[in-house]
Write a protein that holds these residues in place. Structure first.
Motif, mmCIF file in Angstrom:
data_model
loop_
_atom_site.group_PDB
_atom_site.id
_atom_site.type_symbol
_atom_site.label_atom_id
_atom_site.label_comp_id
_atom_site.label_asym_id
_atom_site.label_seq_id
_atom_site.Cartn_x
_atom_site.Cartn_y
_atom_site.Cartn_z
ATOM 1 N N PHE A 148 0.894 -1.254 -0.049
ATOM 2 C CA PHE A 148 0.114 -0.069 0.064
ATOM 3 C C PHE A 148 1.009 1.296 0.233
ATOM 4 C CE2 PHE A 148 0.764 -0.173 4.498
ATOM 5 C CZ PHE A 148 0.661 1.095 5.217
ATOM 6 N N TYR A 149 0.252 2.439 -0.424
ATOM 7 C CA TYR A 149 1.154 3.593 -0.674
ATOM 8 C C TYR A 149 0.711 4.556 0.493
ATOM 9 C CZ TYR A 149 2.396 1.102 -4.882
ATOM 10 O OH TYR A 149 2.803 0.170 -5.730
ATOM 11 N N THR A 150 1.363 5.533 0.472
ATOM 12 C CA THR A 150 1.335 6.912 1.361
ATOM 13 C C THR A 150 1.980 7.841 0.539
ATOM 14 O OG1 THR A 150 3.088 6.538 2.817
ATOM 15 C CG2 THR A 150 0.945 5.841 3.719
ATOM 16 N N LYS A 154 -5.995 -5.267 8.482
ATOM 17 C CA LYS A 154 -6.947 -4.214 8.785
ATOM 18 C C LYS A 154 -6.288 -2.838 8.651
ATOM 19 C CE LYS A 154 -10.290 -7.181 9.213
ATOM 20 N NZ LYS A 154 -10.851 -7.691 8.281
ATOM 21 N N ALA A 155 -7.110 -1.793 8.549
ATOM 22 C CA ALA A 155 -6.337 -0.454 8.465
ATOM 23 C C ALA A 155 -5.402 -0.198 9.723
ATOM 24 C CB ALA A 155 -7.512 0.543 8.080
ATOM 25 N N PRO A 156 -6.017 -0.299 10.880
ATOM 26 C CA PRO A 156 -5.248 0.024 11.995
ATOM 27 C C PRO A 156 -3.724 -0.651 12.060
ATOM 28 C CG PRO A 156 -7.408 -0.406 12.780
ATOM 29 C CD PRO A 156 -7.270 -0.771 11.329
ATOM 30 N N PHE A 183 0.155 5.534 15.047
ATOM 31 C CA PHE A 183 -0.542 5.358 14.119
ATOM 32 C C PHE A 183 -1.659 4.426 14.287
ATOM 33 C CE2 PHE A 183 1.109 7.665 10.019
ATOM 34 C CZ PHE A 183 1.669 8.725 10.800
ATOM 35 N N GLU A 184 -1.475 3.296 14.894
ATOM 36 C CA GLU A 184 -2.133 2.119 15.186
ATOM 37 C C GLU A 184 -2.918 2.564 16.351
ATOM 38 O OE1 GLU A 184 -2.462 -2.784 15.601
ATOM 39 O OE2 GLU A 184 -0.373 -1.669 15.187
ATOM 40 N N TYR A 216 -11.865 -2.111 7.938
ATOM 41 C CA TYR A 216 -11.181 -2.083 6.454
ATOM 42 C C TYR A 216 -10.140 -3.093 6.126
ATOM 43 C CZ TYR A 216 -9.825 -0.842 1.865
ATOM 44 O OH TYR A 216 -9.357 -0.759 0.560
ATOM 45 N N GLU A 217 -10.182 -4.003 5.449
ATOM 46 C CA GLU A 217 -8.967 -4.806 5.011
ATOM 47 C C GLU A 217 -8.280 -4.307 3.796
ATOM 48 O OE1 GLU A 217 -8.362 -9.143 3.047
ATOM 49 O OE2 GLU A 217 -9.532 -8.975 4.894
ATOM 50 N N VAL A 218 -7.027 -3.867 3.982
ATOM 51 C CA VAL A 218 -6.201 -3.063 3.036
ATOM 52 C C VAL A 218 -6.077 -3.770 1.721
ATOM 53 C CG1 VAL A 218 -3.985 -2.039 2.672
ATOM 54 C CG2 VAL A 218 -5.156 -1.612 4.763
ATOM 55 N N GLN A 219 -6.168 -3.293 0.667
ATOM 56 C CA GLN A 219 -6.104 -4.034 -0.617
ATOM 57 C C GLN A 219 -4.787 -3.823 -1.115
ATOM 58 O OE1 GLN A 219 -8.650 -6.288 -1.612
ATOM 59 N NE2 GLN A 219 -9.222 -5.709 0.272
#
Length: 117
Positions: free
Chosen positions: A30-32, A48-50, A60-61, A97-100
């Motif tokens: 994933f990208y930031t 998951k997102a966290p 962040f978590e 949310y599950e990161v894709q």
């Protein structure tokens, strides 16, 4: 090196090898992004997102509020974050949310207390 490949009309299998290896060990990217930098982060599929936010920094978590998400392929097609918002493809996701693979994520977080020891 790429010039030499083109000159000899040879293609490299390295990108395919990397994709296959990532798939075999259940890794995704994933990208930031910020004003001066884009960064790719490697996580396990199913995070998951966290949890993904925690890869960047544990705060962040711990202080996770939400993740603002857009798909890289769509962002590339539309050309900008504002175009994604106008098309309704920029969304807020919560803790479940599950990161894709290929998500571009902006994490919102707020840490108000010191970490427990």
């Amino acid at each position: 090196m790429e010039d030499k490949f083109k000159e000899l009309e040879v293609t490299t299998a390295l990108p395919k090898i990397i994709r296959t290896a990532f798939t075999m060990v259940n890794l995704i990217l994933f990208y930031t992004s910020g004003p001066d930098e884009v960064r790719a982060w490697i996580i396990r599929k199913g995070y998951k997102a966290p949890q993904a936010a925690g890869v960047i920094h544990t705060d962040f978590e711990r202080g996770f509020i939400c993740a603002e998400v857009m798909a890289f392929d769509e962002l590339k097609e539309k050309g900008s974050e504002s175009a994604m918002k106008a098309a309704g493809r920029y969304r807020q996701e919560g803790k479940t949310y599950e990161v894709q693979d290929g998500d571009v994520i902006f994490f919102k977080f707020n840490v108000t207390t010191a970490a427990k020891k």
